[in-house]
Design a protein around this motif. Structure first.
Motif: not given
Lengths: 231, 231
Positions: A100-101, A104, A107-108, A162, A181, A183-185, A199-202, B23, B100-101, B104, B114, B181, B208
């Motif tokens: 999904h991400l 996205a 498509a950005y 992950a 770049w 996006f995984t935690p 880019e740790n969204l959580l 982490y 899209h985002l 996602a 969390i 957010w 980056l």
DNA sequence: CTGCTTTCGGTAAAGTTTTATCGATATGGA
DNA sequence: TCCATATCGATAAAACTTTACCGAAAGCAG
């Protein structure tokens, strides 16, 4: 333009500054559209909710030069920021992981505006391979390594589960990637010469929620102790 | 547990630390699964590519207590981090903007882990309204304000087009939102008591790419001057 | 039991980033 | 023309974050 051997290394611009520059850029673009020729730190700061002195220092870092009482020349300053952030030199990048991400991101449309050309995505799921998102193909993961090498791709976006993050990273590194770049935690293990931007969204959401909790406690305390809000 | 009136305010934990805690949490969970009872800063640091002293300071900030020569107790430390990041107290949140985002994010299963419950999305596009993504409904934008108020929603995810960002923000603020957010590349104007966490993807990518350029220059210089790489 | 080693906690130093201060310069109005 | 004011650039101070150091505690080996 080429610096002399012992020229003072053009002091690396601090990351916080780099992160603010795009905001300045956007606002100054707006000023250009409004047919303004100059913009002052004060104006910028007010519009963006920042400290004027910080804005000035940030702009100085780009090499932009202002005029007292007038401000910074819109065109020149936009150029300086573009130059500084490398909006000119376009660069091909890959996306790995078309969930999904990932889709996205595929498509950005914004990447192109800052000089990046997201050319293709890679995924291990046969159901996704062969499809297109926003005109960008999703290719077989097995071709990743070869294409990174042949196309001299320097930056990859990592948006895989992950569990696969480190493995894919190793593949990318072996193929010669220079920056990821992420996006995984996951904290990726990479050789020192490979850059990783997390880019740790959580984590970000956690920060927000924690700060919210803090502010609640604080304002509660304040109300108890009668501490007035400052302007 | 309730602090005495003038108890030393439990010093706000610095943001960089908060961002690292997830982490540690993840890694320590792994240790639990491996049936380990203790974990040392050294181990953590090595696994995550961080400085052991930094790890220790971060863990101290959560209130976790370690034992010399042994390390931190896995269970207790996980609790401390959970407590610190508020993984316990679950909280309903809204998503605004189901592009899209946004979709996602809607589909992302990680929030629940969390303590966040993403209950619904809002969008102005009639074509999207009424649909569901991952079981979460996409509702009419016009209902946003009312539902934020009635459900006492404190946190909203903003993933609308930049042009709509400030307007939607104003709506959210009027409805009593406490934290946003922000995935738009816009600096939002909000009252001081409303928190904003910016997630400016373009800015991150620019950082980056700029750092990559820097590192190229540096390593080039080094190769000219023969400066060896350090371990 | 003694001494060695690992690791913690606390304090201090170093490094970064943000904010403040001050003189200089340019504009606009008296 | 001259003065008041806004704004810049440079330098300095303050705040924050990271890294280093050192003594103490705790396990382990001999």
């Amino acid at each position: 333009m080429s610096p002399s051997p012992n020229a003072p290394t053009p002091v690396a611009i601090p990351e916080p500054t780099l992160k603010r520059l795009p905001y300045y850029y956007k606002f100054i673009q707006g000023q250009r559209e409004a047919r303004r020729d100059f913009v002052s730190c004060t104006t910028l700061a007010e519009a963006l909710g920042l400290n004027p002195i910080q804005v000035r220092k940030d702009l100085q870092a780009t090499g932009a030069v202002g005029r007292p009482k007038v401000g910074y020349h819109v065109e020149t300053t936009l150029d300086a920021i573009e130059e500084c952030l490398g909006y000119h030199n376009t660069q091909d990048i890959f996306l790995v992981g078309a969930g999904h991400l990932g889709q996205a991101l595929l498509a950005y449309p914004g990447f192109a505006e800052i000089g990046f050309n997201l050319v293709a995505a890679f995924d291990a799921d046969p159901a996704k391979v062969g499809r297109e998102v926003a005109g960008k193909p999703i290719l077989e993961a097995s071709r990743l390594s070869d294409l990174v090498r042949r196309m001299h791709i320097q930056i990859a976006i990592l948006a895989v589960p992950a569990a696969a993050a480190q493995m894919v990273t190793d593949t990318l590194v072996r193929a010669g990637i220079r920056a990821i770049w992420n996006f995984t935690p996951t904290r990726l293990a990479v050789p020192r010469e490979v850059l990783v931007q997390d880019e740790n969204l959580l984590a970000s959401l956690s920060v927000l929620s924690k700060q919210l909790e803090n502010s609640r406690v604080k304002s509660h305390k304040e109300s108890i102790h009668g501490k007035p809000e400052e302007l």
